[in-house]
Design a protein around this motif. Sequence first.
Motif, PDB file in Angstrom:
ATOM      1  N   ASP A 277       0.338   4.196   0.815  1.00 58.46           N
ATOM      2  CA  ASP A 277       0.129   5.089   1.963  1.00 58.46           C
ATOM      3  C   ASP A 277       0.872   4.607   3.204  1.00 58.46           C
ATOM      4  N   GLY A 278       0.487   3.396   3.651  1.00 55.91           N
ATOM      5  CA  GLY A 278       1.047   2.938   4.932  1.00 55.91           C
ATOM      6  C   GLY A 278       2.258   2.048   4.786  1.00 55.91           C
TER       7      GLY A 278
ATOM      8  N   ASN B  88       0.857  -1.175   0.000  1.00 52.86           N
ATOM      9  CA  ASN B  88       0.000   0.000   0.000  1.00 52.86           C
ATOM     10  C   ASN B  88       0.903   1.239   0.000  1.00 52.86           C
TER      11      ASN B  88
END
Length: 398
Positions: A305-306, A303
């Motif tokens: 984002d994380g 991911n």
Amino acid sequence: MSSIPKIVILGAGYGGVLTSLRLQKELNYNEADVTLVNKHDYHYITTHLHMPAAGTDNPENARVNISKLIDEFKIDFVKSTVVQIRPQDRKVILEDGTLSYDYLIIGLGGEPETFGIPGMVEHAFNIRSINSVRLIREHIEYQFARFKREPHRTDYLTFVIGGAGFTGIEFIGELADRIPELCKQFDVDQSLVKIINIEAAPTALPGFDPELVEYAMQVLQKKGVTFRIGTAVKECTADGVIVGEGEEIKSQTVIWTGGVRGNRLIEEAGIETMRGRVKVDEFLRAPGHENVYVLGDNSLVFNPDGGRPYPPTAQIAMQQGVNCAHNLVASIRNQPLKPFVFSNKGAVASLGKGEAIGVAFGKKYKGRTAAWLKKAIDLRYLFIIGGIPLVLRKGKFL
């Protein structure tokens, strides 16, 4: 490369089937030779396996014959088991022959991740194929029959499910629905039956909205499920499981749903893996192998984002299949490749008949509405792979 490139797809799971269907739609005749290899002549709907495992549905309803999905004039189907992948020779060794390829797509599905827990491989069941769920279903019925002969053996009626992720929770919901029926059939006092769910993580359904997790646990507790959250299984034995600080739970039925790792054939092929899964590049290719694509349970996509990997779900495998087919066609036509970007449409977990929890389009759903949503998602998948005829044939069972 030969005049007509050879594409070999290993595995007819979500990723393999979607890649095949897209290729047969987008490729012109004689633009490529496409071969799909699978050890069974059917594709099974993994997200439906928890039902036949508990005995609330027929295993036949979770499978679709591959011949009904693919156009045999465009795709060769080979029913065989893959023994070895040899990227350096561009060959795949099957138990009954060898295939050479220009492009390889690996979608062989995962293997249970037991985290090295002693006895888990030998003594626990797994929900991972049509045959494995048949075995679980028959085993559960057999425990009731055994109890009638040896009524002091309450371990026959104690069912331990390791792992409170999607598969574990969905199976528990179905099993809890099935128990009253089995008690009636075998004339067994229902209060003697125990369903125990053991999860090492601090919460059930990790990654799900806490409010929905709370709702799910309440629904299942009302159905008689006992949760042991934040408790690790230390060992699985012929007599049950050892948990926490050495406590023994006696049970003749341990079902392990605690995780998936990639397929050992990938590691054996010399492709770099993490827990058996390949950290693919932005186009879903294996590092150092521009002509090898890896999908589904075998791939690791992070991911942005994380920085955590996405869980291996049917949804991501399907999207990977579509992207992979696009990139194969682009490669053959010398066009630019398209990076894979996962678009998370949400998730729905079923909790037995008429009950579910879910997040879709940024909204939370629970109860009957979520159960309808689950059914809609399943019907949409049938439509994607087999059109209206498959929806009409299988839809009523979902």
